[in-house]
Design an enzyme around this catalytic site. Structure first.
Site, PDB file in Angstrom:
ATOM      1  N   ASP A  45     -35.091 -30.952   0.940  1.00  0.00           N
ATOM      2  CA  ASP A  45     -36.249 -31.861   0.895  1.00  0.00           C
ATOM      3  C   ASP A  45     -35.824 -33.109   0.121  1.00  0.00           C
ATOM      4  O   ASP A  45     -34.634 -33.312  -0.133  1.00  0.00           O
ATOM      5  CB  ASP A  45     -37.462 -31.171   0.255  1.00  0.00           C
ATOM      6  CG  ASP A  45     -37.272 -30.970  -1.236  1.00  0.00           C
ATOM      7  OD1 ASP A  45     -36.133 -31.118  -1.731  1.00  0.00           O
ATOM      8  OD2 ASP A  45     -38.261 -30.684  -1.932  1.00  0.00           O
ATOM      9  N   LYS A  64     -36.126 -27.161   7.537  1.00  0.00           N
ATOM     10  CA  LYS A  64     -36.594 -27.108   6.152  1.00  0.00           C
ATOM     11  C   LYS A  64     -37.713 -26.066   6.003  1.00  0.00           C
ATOM     12  O   LYS A  64     -37.656 -25.188   5.147  1.00  0.00           O
ATOM     13  CB  LYS A  64     -37.096 -28.490   5.700  1.00  0.00           C
ATOM     14  CG  LYS A  64     -37.431 -28.520   4.218  1.00  0.00           C
ATOM     15  CD  LYS A  64     -38.215 -29.741   3.832  1.00  0.00           C
ATOM     16  CE  LYS A  64     -39.700 -29.465   3.919  1.00  0.00           C
ATOM     17  NZ  LYS A  64     -40.566 -30.469   3.390  1.00  0.00           N
TER      18      LYS A  64
END
Ligand code: SF4
Length: 285
Positions: free
Chosen positions: A202, A183
């Site tokens: 996310d 991420k």
């Protein structure tokens, strides 16, 4: 003659079984059932038609249909033109630190902390010279500050020792930094280096992708793989930013503002607060 073996006699009224039905059918010009039974399919001029199995009706709904995905992307573009990462930064290093600090924390909070932090420690070398405990008070308000301090200082040391003080530009190298997973790497690669190496997954991207039935997974890596399969590569970074903004503005975790949403007609989420289309019970966050 024993009872039960009597040959059947025509009734006096001529109303024995079949006669009445045949007469009625003849008078209505429709074939009587008994007559139809007597007809042989093999009789000349009476060829039986092959039985065609009835097809189940197809409703044609495929949540991953490229046209539907295109409309979702177009809707996001229209709602959030030109959006980018909400984390304040002036360099790849500052973006990396801000992204590490943003775990389980709002971007607003991170943006309050980082200007003071980078004023105090302007370079990656400054961070590399710290002990994690020294950093803790400065980032305490972002939560999980002990782990985040270790990650930031650890990443700084590795960048100084292995990458000449520059944040590396490949996914493979970024993933060697402490506290950096896909991420964070995707944020840095997509936002700063303009490289579409993956989709940022996310909490907002997870929730909205599931509501829009773009994935059924809950695991971030599997969600990312699903999204990478259906979103054109050149849109990966923009798509991530737009969905994250959508998650902040309208498609919030509880009580999404569906009446104001440009994707409303394409969305069948089970927890919609307003809908003009049918709800799919499995389309949930
Ligand atoms: S219609 Fe509602 S649930 Fe669906 S994407 Fe829009 S805000 Fe989210």
């Amino acid at each position: 003659m024993p009872r039960g073996n009597m040959p059947r006699q025509p009734s006096r009224s001529g109303r024995q079984e079949g006669v009445r039905r045949g007469m009625r059918a003849a008078s209505k010009n429709i074939p009587a059932r008994s007559a139809a039974r007597r007809e042989s399919p093999a009789a000349p001029g009476n060829v039986a038609k092959p039985t065609v199995p009835k097809k189940k009706p197809s409703y044609g709904y495929d949540p991953l249909n490229p046209e539907r995905v295109r409309q979702i992307i177009a809707g996001l573009d229209q709602m959030y033109p030109g959006v980018t990462c909400a984390l304040t930064h002036r360099s790849a290093w500052e973006l990396l630190v801000a992204t590490i600090l943003s775990a389980q924390c709002t971007d607003v909070r991170v943006n309050m902390v980082t200007p003071v932090l980078f004023e105090k420690y302007p370079t990656v070398q400054d961070f590399a010279a710290l002990e994690p405990e020294q950093l803790e008070p400065d980032i305490r308000s972002t939560g999980f500050f002990r782990n985040k301090s270790k990650s930031v200082v650890g990443a700084a040391r590795k960048i100084v020792s292995d990458f000449g003080g520059k944040v590396p530009e490949t996914m493979e190298e970024l993933l060697t930094l402490p506290g950096v997973a896909r991420k964070t790497a995707n944020v840095v690669l997509g936002t700063w280096f303009k490289k579409n190496e993956g989709v940022v997954v996310d909490t907002h991207v997870t929730r909205i992708s599931r509501r829009l039935e773009l994935t059924r997974h809950e695991d971030a890596q599997k969600i990312e793989q699903d999204l990478m399969r259906i979103i054109p590569r050149e849109r990966w970074t923009d798509f991530s930013h737009e969905v994250i903004w959508h998650g902040r503005k309208l498609c919030v975790a509880r009580g999404p503002k569906c009446a104001d949403c440009g994707l409303e007609k394409l969305c069948h989420a089970a927890d919609k607060t307003w809908s003009t289309v049918e709800i799919h019970k499995d389309a949930k966050p």
